[in-house]
Design a protein around this motif. Structure first.
Motif, PDB file in Angstrom:
ATOM      1  N   GLU A  35     -41.299  10.651  31.099  1.00  0.00           N
ATOM      2  CA  GLU A  35     -41.878  11.983  30.900  1.00  0.00           C
ATOM      3  C   GLU A  35     -43.134  11.908  30.034  1.00  0.00           C
ATOM      4  N   ALA A  36     -43.074  11.159  28.951  1.00  0.00           N
ATOM      5  CA  ALA A  36     -44.204  11.056  28.026  1.00  0.00           C
ATOM      6  C   ALA A  36     -45.374  10.284  28.624  1.00  0.00           C
ATOM      7  N   SER A  37     -45.136   9.468  29.623  1.00  0.00           N
ATOM      8  CA  SER A  37     -46.207   8.656  30.205  1.00  0.00           C
ATOM      9  C   SER A  37     -47.270   9.507  30.898  1.00  0.00           C
ATOM     10  N   GLY A  38     -46.905  10.697  31.347  1.00  0.00           N
ATOM     11  CA  GLY A  38     -47.853  11.558  32.028  1.00  0.00           C
ATOM     12  C   GLY A  38     -48.069  11.201  33.486  1.00  0.00           C
ATOM     13  N   ILE A  39     -47.285  10.268  34.007  1.00  0.00           N
ATOM     14  CA  ILE A  39     -47.409   9.872  35.407  1.00  0.00           C
ATOM     15  C   ILE A  39     -46.893  10.976  36.326  1.00  0.00           C
ATOM     16  N   LEU A  40     -45.840  11.651  35.888  1.00  0.00           N
ATOM     17  CA  LEU A  40     -45.210  12.714  36.681  1.00  0.00           C
ATOM     18  C   LEU A  40     -45.144  13.999  35.865  1.00  0.00           C
ATOM     19  N   GLY A  41     -45.153  15.113  36.573  1.00  0.00           N
ATOM     20  CA  GLY A  41     -44.939  16.387  35.914  1.00  0.00           C
ATOM     21  C   GLY A  41     -43.459  16.693  35.842  1.00  0.00           C
ATOM     22  N   PHE A  42     -42.996  17.145  34.693  1.00  0.00           N
ATOM     23  CA  PHE A  42     -41.585  17.479  34.486  1.00  0.00           C
ATOM     24  C   PHE A  42     -41.450  18.915  34.035  1.00  0.00           C
ATOM     25  N   PHE A  43     -40.517  19.634  34.659  1.00  0.00           N
ATOM     26  CA  PHE A  43     -40.133  20.976  34.252  1.00  0.00           C
ATOM     27  C   PHE A  43     -38.683  20.941  33.801  1.00  0.00           C
ATOM     28  N   TYR A  44     -38.365  21.784  32.848  1.00  0.00           N
ATOM     29  CA  TYR A  44     -36.982  22.010  32.449  1.00  0.00           C
ATOM     30  C   TYR A  44     -36.739  23.493  32.693  1.00  0.00           C
ATOM     31  N   ALA A  45     -35.797  23.789  33.567  1.00  0.00           N
ATOM     32  CA  ALA A  45     -35.617  25.169  34.010  1.00  0.00           C
ATOM     33  C   ALA A  45     -34.141  25.555  34.007  1.00  0.00           C
ATOM     34  N   ASP A  46     -33.921  26.853  34.081  1.00  0.00           N
ATOM     35  CA  ASP A  46     -32.549  27.326  34.241  1.00  0.00           C
ATOM     36  C   ASP A  46     -32.314  27.719  35.704  1.00  0.00           C
ATOM     37  N   VAL A  47     -31.104  28.063  36.028  1.00  0.00           N
ATOM     38  CA  VAL A  47     -30.751  28.373  37.414  1.00  0.00           C
ATOM     39  C   VAL A  47     -31.283  29.737  37.860  1.00  0.00           C
ATOM     40  N   ALA A  50     -36.330  30.615  35.525  1.00  0.00           N
ATOM     41  CA  ALA A  50     -37.205  30.480  34.362  1.00  0.00           C
ATOM     42  C   ALA A  50     -37.465  29.010  34.054  1.00  0.00           C
ATOM     43  N   ILE A  51     -38.717  28.678  33.803  1.00  0.00           N
ATOM     44  CA  ILE A  51     -39.058  27.336  33.329  1.00  0.00           C
ATOM     45  C   ILE A  51     -39.061  27.398  31.810  1.00  0.00           C
ATOM     46  N   LEU A  52     -38.226  26.586  31.206  1.00  0.00           N
ATOM     47  CA  LEU A  52     -38.022  26.611  29.767  1.00  0.00           C
ATOM     48  C   LEU A  52     -38.994  25.702  29.032  1.00  0.00           C
ATOM     49  N   ARG A  66     -49.660  26.373  27.935  1.00  0.00           N
ATOM     50  CA  ARG A  66     -48.531  26.596  27.007  1.00  0.00           C
ATOM     51  C   ARG A  66     -48.310  28.087  26.743  1.00  0.00           C
ATOM     52  N   ASP A  67     -49.384  28.872  26.721  1.00  0.00           N
ATOM     53  CA  ASP A  67     -49.222  30.320  26.520  1.00  0.00           C
ATOM     54  C   ASP A  67     -48.458  30.950  27.679  1.00  0.00           C
ATOM     55  N   ASP A  68     -48.769  30.531  28.912  1.00  0.00           N
ATOM     56  CA  ASP A  68     -48.032  31.025  30.074  1.00  0.00           C
ATOM     57  C   ASP A  68     -46.556  30.658  29.967  1.00  0.00           C
ATOM     58  N   LEU A  69     -46.319  29.427  29.564  1.00  0.00           N
ATOM     59  CA  LEU A  69     -44.939  28.945  29.414  1.00  0.00           C
ATOM     60  C   LEU A  69     -44.193  29.778  28.369  1.00  0.00           C
ATOM     61  N   ALA A  70     -44.822  29.968  27.211  1.00  0.00           N
ATOM     62  CA  ALA A  70     -44.185  30.725  26.128  1.00  0.00           C
ATOM     63  C   ALA A  70     -43.942  32.178  26.517  1.00  0.00           C
ATOM     64  N   ALA A  71     -44.819  32.734  27.338  1.00  0.00           N
ATOM     65  CA  ALA A  71     -44.683  34.136  27.748  1.00  0.00           C
ATOM     66  C   ALA A  71     -43.721  34.318  28.923  1.00  0.00           C
ATOM     67  N   GLY A  72     -43.208  33.218  29.471  1.00  0.00           N
ATOM     68  CA  GLY A  72     -42.268  33.312  30.583  1.00  0.00           C
ATOM     69  C   GLY A  72     -42.924  33.535  31.932  1.00  0.00           C
ATOM     70  N   ARG A  73     -44.233  33.273  32.028  1.00  0.00           N
ATOM     71  CA  ARG A  73     -44.933  33.478  33.301  1.00  0.00           C
ATOM     72  C   ARG A  73     -44.740  32.320  34.282  1.00  0.00           C
ATOM     73  N   MET A  74     -44.170  31.221  33.829  1.00  0.00           N
ATOM     74  CA  MET A  74     -43.897  30.087  34.726  1.00  0.00           C
ATOM     75  C   MET A  74     -42.473  30.213  35.243  1.00  0.00           C
ATOM     76  N   ARG A  75     -42.360  30.388  36.542  1.00  0.00           N
ATOM     77  CA  ARG A  75     -41.036  30.520  37.154  1.00  0.00           C
ATOM     78  C   ARG A  75     -40.994  29.652  38.399  1.00  0.00           C
ATOM     79  N   TRP A  76     -40.011  28.764  38.440  1.00  0.00           N
ATOM     80  CA  TRP A  76     -39.927  27.871  39.604  1.00  0.00           C
ATOM     81  C   TRP A  76     -39.573  28.641  40.875  1.00  0.00           C
TER      82      TRP A  76
END
Length: 82
Positions: A35-47, A50-52, A66-76
């Motif tokens: 995940e830290a390598s930046g080779i792939l994008g990783f999401f952590y989401a709920d069922v 919402a992307i957490l 990050r602002d979109d993420l914090a505001a809950g605008r990212m949804r898988w």
């Protein structure tokens, strides 16, 4: 005899459990490294859609920040086809 102290001992072999814990920790360490390598994008989401959390690569790939993420605008569930 009544009144005499009694001693009981239980022996439980936990070697399989300890091995599984070591393997799980090794997997978590390798996953965090990937995940830290930046080779792939990783999401952590709920069922519920919402992307957490997401790594920087995932944010860059999707155009969110990050602002979109914090505001809950990212949804898988809105980013993926039905």
């Amino acid at each position: 005899e009544p009144g005499e102290p009694r001693c009981m001992a239980f022996v439980l072999d936990v070697s399989d459990r300890k091995r599984a814990e070591r393997e799980a920790e090794d997997f978590r360490r390798r996953f965090r490294s990937l995940e830290a390598s930046g080779i792939l994008g990783f999401f952590y989401a709920d069922v519920h859609g919402a992307i957490l959390d997401a790594n920087e690569t995932a944010l860059a790939l999707t155009g969110y920040d990050r602002d979109d993420l914090a505001a809950g605008r990212m949804r898988w569930d809105e980013m993926t086809p039905p």
